[in-house]
Design a protein around this motif. Sequence first.
Motif, PDB file in Angstrom:
ATOM      1  N   SER A 246       0.908  -1.003   0.274  1.00 43.12           N
ATOM      2  CA  SER A 246      -0.233   0.415   0.305  1.00 43.12           C
ATOM      3  C   SER A 246       0.853   1.217  -0.197  1.00 43.12           C
ATOM      4  CB  SER A 246      -1.375   0.101   1.109  1.00 43.12           C
ATOM      5  OG  SER A 246      -0.218   0.306   2.248  1.00 43.12           O
ATOM      6  N   GLY A 247       0.173   2.481  -0.470  1.00 44.00           N
ATOM      7  CA  GLY A 247       1.099   4.026  -0.131  1.00 44.00           C
ATOM      8  C   GLY A 247       1.099   3.287  -1.757  1.00 44.00           C
ATOM      9  N   THR A 248       2.260   5.293  -2.159  1.00 40.63           N
ATOM     10  CA  THR A 248       2.552   5.414  -3.628  1.00 40.63           C
ATOM     11  C   THR A 248       4.202   6.090  -3.198  1.00 40.63           C
ATOM     12  OG1 THR A 248       0.170   6.506  -3.899  1.00 40.63           O
ATOM     13  CG2 THR A 248       1.914   6.730  -5.423  1.00 40.63           C
ATOM     14  N   ILE A 249       5.100   5.653  -4.559  1.00 41.02           N
ATOM     15  CA  ILE A 249       6.058   6.156  -4.733  1.00 41.02           C
ATOM     16  C   ILE A 249       5.914   7.395  -5.895  1.00 41.02           C
ATOM     17  CG2 ILE A 249       8.364   6.240  -5.193  1.00 41.02           C
ATOM     18  CD1 ILE A 249       8.119   3.010  -4.026  1.00 41.02           C
ATOM     19  N   LEU A 250       6.037   8.605  -6.056  1.00 39.91           N
ATOM     20  CA  LEU A 250       6.183   9.722  -6.585  1.00 39.91           C
ATOM     21  C   LEU A 250       7.215  10.074  -6.959  1.00 39.91           C
ATOM     22  CD1 LEU A 250       3.331  11.732  -4.993  1.00 39.91           C
ATOM     23  CD2 LEU A 250       3.340   9.878  -6.860  1.00 39.91           C
ATOM     24  N   CYS A 251       7.501  10.702  -8.442  1.00 37.58           N
ATOM     25  CA  CYS A 251       8.436  11.519  -8.735  1.00 37.58           C
ATOM     26  C   CYS A 251       8.341  12.692  -9.701  1.00 37.58           C
ATOM     27  CB  CYS A 251       9.156  10.410 -10.081  1.00 37.58           C
ATOM     28  SG  CYS A 251      10.736  11.375 -10.510  1.00 37.58           S
ATOM     29  N   ASP A 252       8.205  13.347  -9.378  1.00 37.29           N
ATOM     30  CA  ASP A 252       7.824  15.251  -9.440  1.00 37.29           C
ATOM     31  C   ASP A 252       5.952  15.140  -9.629  1.00 37.29           C
ATOM     32  OD1 ASP A 252      10.348  15.715  -9.930  1.00 37.29           O
ATOM     33  OD2 ASP A 252      10.652  15.481 -11.775  1.00 37.29           O
ATOM     34  N   GLY A 253       5.422  14.498  -8.637  1.00 42.04           N
ATOM     35  CA  GLY A 253       4.426  14.416  -8.476  1.00 42.04           C
ATOM     36  C   GLY A 253       3.757  13.408  -9.368  1.00 42.04           C
ATOM     37  N   MET A 254       4.174  12.710  -9.844  1.00 41.98           N
ATOM     38  CA  MET A 254       3.445  11.090 -10.987  1.00 41.98           C
ATOM     39  C   MET A 254       4.100   9.961  -9.862  1.00 41.98           C
ATOM     40  SD  MET A 254       1.698  12.851 -12.968  1.00 41.98           S
ATOM     41  CE  MET A 254       1.256  10.910 -14.715  1.00 41.98           C
ATOM     42  N   PRO A 255       2.963   9.180 -10.054  1.00 44.50           N
ATOM     43  CA  PRO A 255       2.963   7.537  -9.356  1.00 44.50           C
ATOM     44  C   PRO A 255       4.504   7.297 -10.811  1.00 44.50           C
ATOM     45  CG  PRO A 255       1.012   7.785  -9.164  1.00 44.50           C
ATOM     46  CD  PRO A 255       1.665   9.466  -9.981  1.00 44.50           C
ATOM     47  N   ILE A 256       5.292   6.387 -10.089  1.00 42.18           N
ATOM     48  CA  ILE A 256       6.452   6.227 -10.662  1.00 42.18           C
ATOM     49  C   ILE A 256       5.900   4.980 -11.607  1.00 42.18           C
ATOM     50  CG2 ILE A 256       8.164   7.161  -9.391  1.00 42.18           C
ATOM     51  CD1 ILE A 256       8.454   3.090  -8.284  1.00 42.18           C
ATOM     52  N   ARG A 257       4.804   4.263 -11.549  1.00 45.34           N
ATOM     53  CA  ARG A 257       4.104   3.602 -11.871  1.00 45.34           C
ATOM     54  C   ARG A 257       4.025   3.552 -13.637  1.00 45.34           C
ATOM     55  NH1 ARG A 257       7.191  -1.708 -11.898  1.00 45.34           N
ATOM     56  NH2 ARG A 257       7.037  -2.393 -10.412  1.00 45.34           N
ATOM     57  N   GLN A 258       2.879   4.854 -13.087  1.00 44.50           N
ATOM     58  CA  GLN A 258       2.567   5.346 -14.885  1.00 44.50           C
ATOM     59  C   GLN A 258       3.956   6.303 -15.590  1.00 44.50           C
ATOM     60  OE1 GLN A 258      -0.667   8.483 -13.645  1.00 44.50           O
ATOM     61  NE2 GLN A 258      -1.013   7.632 -12.193  1.00 44.50           N
ATOM     62  N   LEU A 259       4.642   6.657 -14.890  1.00 43.81           N
ATOM     63  CA  LEU A 259       6.557   7.464 -15.746  1.00 43.81           C
ATOM     64  C   LEU A 259       6.367   6.337 -16.384  1.00 43.81           C
ATOM     65  CD1 LEU A 259       7.224   9.546 -13.209  1.00 43.81           C
ATOM     66  CD2 LEU A 259       5.771  10.333 -15.084  1.00 43.81           C
ATOM     67  N   GLY A 260       6.409   5.390 -15.955  1.00 45.88           N
ATOM     68  CA  GLY A 260       6.152   3.727 -17.332  1.00 45.88           C
ATOM     69  C   GLY A 260       8.361   3.671 -17.358  1.00 45.88           C
ATOM     70  N   GLY A 261       9.169   4.175 -19.030  1.00 45.33           N
ATOM     71  CA  GLY A 261      10.359   4.341 -19.324  1.00 45.33           C
ATOM     72  C   GLY A 261      10.732   5.399 -19.553  1.00 45.33           C
ATOM     73  N   GLU A 262       9.992   6.277 -19.013  1.00 49.52           N
ATOM     74  CA  GLU A 262      10.565   8.013 -18.725  1.00 49.52           C
ATOM     75  C   GLU A 262      11.243   7.644 -17.006  1.00 49.52           C
ATOM     76  OE1 GLU A 262       8.849  12.480 -17.756  1.00 49.52           O
ATOM     77  OE2 GLU A 262       7.214  10.390 -19.251  1.00 49.52           O
ATOM     78  N   TYR A 263      10.474   6.971 -16.473  1.00 51.29           N
ATOM     79  CA  TYR A 263      10.892   7.089 -15.171  1.00 51.29           C
ATOM     80  C   TYR A 263      12.273   6.100 -14.872  1.00 51.29           C
ATOM     81  CZ  TYR A 263      11.711   5.733  -9.695  1.00 51.29           C
ATOM     82  OH  TYR A 263      12.278   5.899  -8.230  1.00 51.29           O
ATOM     83  N   ARG A 264      12.855   5.353 -15.715  1.00 51.37           N
ATOM     84  CA  ARG A 264      13.309   4.117 -16.280  1.00 51.37           C
ATOM     85  C   ARG A 264      14.727   4.894 -16.218  1.00 51.37           C
ATOM     86  NH1 ARG A 264       9.452   0.494 -17.298  1.00 51.37           N
ATOM     87  NH2 ARG A 264       9.733   0.692 -19.368  1.00 51.37           N
ATOM     88  N   MET A 265      14.416   6.002 -17.352  1.00 50.33           N
ATOM     89  CA  MET A 265      15.894   6.571 -17.741  1.00 50.33           C
ATOM     90  C   MET A 265      16.415   8.075 -16.945  1.00 50.33           C
ATOM     91  SD  MET A 265      15.960   5.627 -20.824  1.00 50.33           S
ATOM     92  CE  MET A 265      17.687   7.267 -21.127  1.00 50.33           C
ATOM     93  N   LEU A 266      14.932   7.351 -15.104  1.00 52.18           N
ATOM     94  CA  LEU A 266      16.143   9.198 -15.112  1.00 52.18           C
ATOM     95  C   LEU A 266      16.874   8.196 -13.850  1.00 52.18           C
ATOM     96  CD1 LEU A 266      12.900  10.497 -13.752  1.00 52.18           C
ATOM     97  CD2 LEU A 266      14.684  11.318 -15.541  1.00 52.18           C
ATOM     98  N   LEU A 267      16.909   7.109 -13.462  1.00 50.19           N
ATOM     99  CA  LEU A 267      17.237   6.141 -12.525  1.00 50.19           C
ATOM    100  C   LEU A 267      18.582   5.250 -13.010  1.00 50.19           C
ATOM    101  CD1 LEU A 267      16.469   4.773 -10.078  1.00 50.19           C
ATOM    102  CD2 LEU A 267      14.468   3.313 -10.717  1.00 50.19           C
ATOM    103  N   GLY A 268      19.853   4.949 -11.629  1.00 50.61           N
ATOM    104  CA  GLY A 268      20.670   4.342 -12.060  1.00 50.61           C
ATOM    105  C   GLY A 268      20.330   3.513 -11.007  1.00 50.61           C
ATOM    106  N   TYR A 269      20.560   1.751 -10.977  1.00 51.85           N
ATOM    107  CA  TYR A 269      20.408   1.349  -9.406  1.00 51.85           C
ATOM    108  C   TYR A 269      21.945   0.079  -9.430  1.00 51.85           C
ATOM    109  CZ  TYR A 269      18.629  -2.076  -6.732  1.00 51.85           C
ATOM    110  OH  TYR A 269      18.620  -3.172  -5.396  1.00 51.85           O
ATOM    111  N   LEU A 270      22.461   0.387  -8.215  1.00 51.36           N
ATOM    112  CA  LEU A 270      23.700  -0.827  -7.764  1.00 51.36           C
ATOM    113  C   LEU A 270      22.546  -1.054  -6.634  1.00 51.36           C
ATOM    114  CD1 LEU A 270      26.492  -1.869  -7.729  1.00 51.36           C
ATOM    115  CD2 LEU A 270      26.906   0.061  -6.434  1.00 51.36           C
ATOM    116  N   PRO A 271      22.464  -2.165  -7.354  1.00 48.87           N
ATOM    117  CA  PRO A 271      21.872  -3.138  -6.210  1.00 48.87           C
ATOM    118  C   PRO A 271      23.442  -4.070  -5.115  1.00 48.87           C
ATOM    119  CG  PRO A 271      21.524  -4.892  -7.987  1.00 48.87           C
ATOM    120  CD  PRO A 271      22.705  -3.673  -7.788  1.00 48.87           C
TER     121      PRO A 271
END
Length: 293
Positions: A56-81
Amino acid sequence: MHRLEFVDLNKTFQHKTAVRDITASLGHGVYGLLGENGAGKTTLMRMLCGILEPTSGTILCDGMPIRQLGGEYRMLLGYLPQDFGYYREFTALRFLHYMAALKALPQDYACVRIDTLLQLVGLSDQAKNKLKTFSGGMIRRIGIAQALLNDPEILVLDEPTSGLDPGERVRFRNIISSLSKNRLILLSTHIVSDLESIADQILLMHDGRLVQMGDEAALLEKAAGCVWKCLVSEDAAAALERQYTISNLRHQGSAVELRIISEKKPAKEAQQIEATLEDAYLYLSQKAPIQKS
């Protein structure tokens, strides 16, 4: 600059709540996510990167849910597990080109970017060596290079200094500092010293909860007046250990020096001392609500 928001974020696995009721807002700078193993740091980061769905709950990027942003959000993201997969027989150069292809980066751009990143992480002279010959610190540096291939504006690093020797940890912290000018960086660790010199804001997690968020000075102020040092006998030390949170214990001959976290004076011999960030974490953690699954 981008802004991330966690809004009433929860994640439950069967009968265990790994992340509970987290609400926070993150802007530009380096954010240190500090907590013991099992505090929920990795779960929070995996939700932030879209690998896990919140219960439950939401993660927002610039006010938009990250799931709605899709590929646009992934292009902003770098991840090192914490444990990223790599092919031991690949050279560093081949591995980075492989990761660039997976990210659909143009080949001309990838060639220039990879050369730049190998210089940044100090591995240009090792580019044609196989990854199986690399030390743990070198592998972590290749890991951050792959996370930066798409020049992300949001960089998420999960326990990036885990298993590194002191020299490699210093090198890694310097790399992070050099990257922080135009990015939002979220760095998780259970090693306090990894954050003291580079984090603009520190998020303390305990039992899935966000216990406190602020800069180092603000967190130290929370623990002011609650740290004590005393030199006592071994029997007295054992009794104090049962009653109080001990942040450090050191034997001095037949006596024991204790560093104690307590709002009240724990022993007549105790002297009040200045709090460290580790003391503040222990103090704020012990005041946190007990999590109920």
